[in-house]
Write a protein that holds these residues in place. Structure first.
Motif, PDB file in Angstrom:
ATOM      1  N   LYS A 189       0.815  -1.218   0.000  1.00 25.74           N
ATOM      2  CA  LYS A 189       0.000   0.000   0.000  1.00 25.74           C
ATOM      3  C   LYS A 189       0.850   1.270   0.000  1.00 25.74           C
ATOM      4  CE  LYS A 189      -3.657  -2.466   2.360  1.00 25.74           C
ATOM      5  NZ  LYS A 189      -4.214  -2.803   3.652  1.00 25.74           N
ATOM      6  N   VAL A 190       2.179   1.121   0.186  1.00 22.15           N
ATOM      7  CA  VAL A 190       3.067   2.284   0.212  1.00 22.15           C
ATOM      8  C   VAL A 190       3.478   2.621  -1.219  1.00 22.15           C
ATOM      9  CG1 VAL A 190       5.255   3.220   1.047  1.00 22.15           C
ATOM     10  CG2 VAL A 190       3.939   1.663   2.495  1.00 22.15           C
ATOM     11  N   ASP A 196       2.854   7.788   2.213  1.00 27.60           N
ATOM     12  CA  ASP A 196       2.123   6.612   2.708  1.00 27.60           C
ATOM     13  C   ASP A 196       2.865   5.907   3.840  1.00 27.60           C
ATOM     14  OD1 ASP A 196       0.271   6.993   0.602  1.00 27.60           O
ATOM     15  OD2 ASP A 196       1.515   5.793  -0.749  1.00 27.60           O
TER      16      ASP A 196
END
Length: 130
Positions: free
Chosen positions: A14-15, A20
């Motif tokens: 998800k980064v 993030d």
């Protein structure tokens, strides 16, 4: 230990940029990761629990040669670019190697990131934004 490499890698997917990153840190901290250590030469990352048990990712890419000479000011410039989302992870790893940085330790309790050289001497410590 409540985490596996698979759990951590799922969170890491998800980064996309440095922006993030704080959420990723909170996610893996909630899994029970107390700290982790990234080794630039091959990308191996070792994640530790509070009980000092660990899991490792293993080698992630071809070996990068880490310079014997630490170029701290140049590294700080490259680090800032990376934190602003201007470079990808592999570029950052190459920047680390070229500037004498062998890796870093992320302490999720103290919320610090400490970069170290080939002798594992601490070179630079930064606060991790919450």
């Amino acid at each position: 230990m409540n985490f596996t490499i698979e759990n951590i890698e799922a969170a890491h997917q998800k980064v996309k940029t440095g922006a993030d990153f704080p959420q990723y840190i909170q996610t893996i901290k909630a899994m029970g990761v107390s700290h982790y250590k990234v080794y630039v030469p091959d990308g191996n990352t070792e994640y530790f629990s509070n009980e000092n048990r660990s899991v490792q990712t293993g080698s992630k890419y071809d070996i990068l040669k880490v310079s014997d000479i630490v170029s701290l000011e140049n590294f700080k410039l490259r680090l800032k670019l990376h934190q602003q989302g201007e470079t990808d992870y592999m570029t950052f790893c190459n920047d680390c190697a070229g500037n004498g940085i062998k890796g870093w330790t992320m302490d999720l309790t103290a919320m610090t990131c400490t970069y170290f050289d080939r002798n594992e001497t601490d070179i630079l410590t930064e606060h991790i934004p919450g």
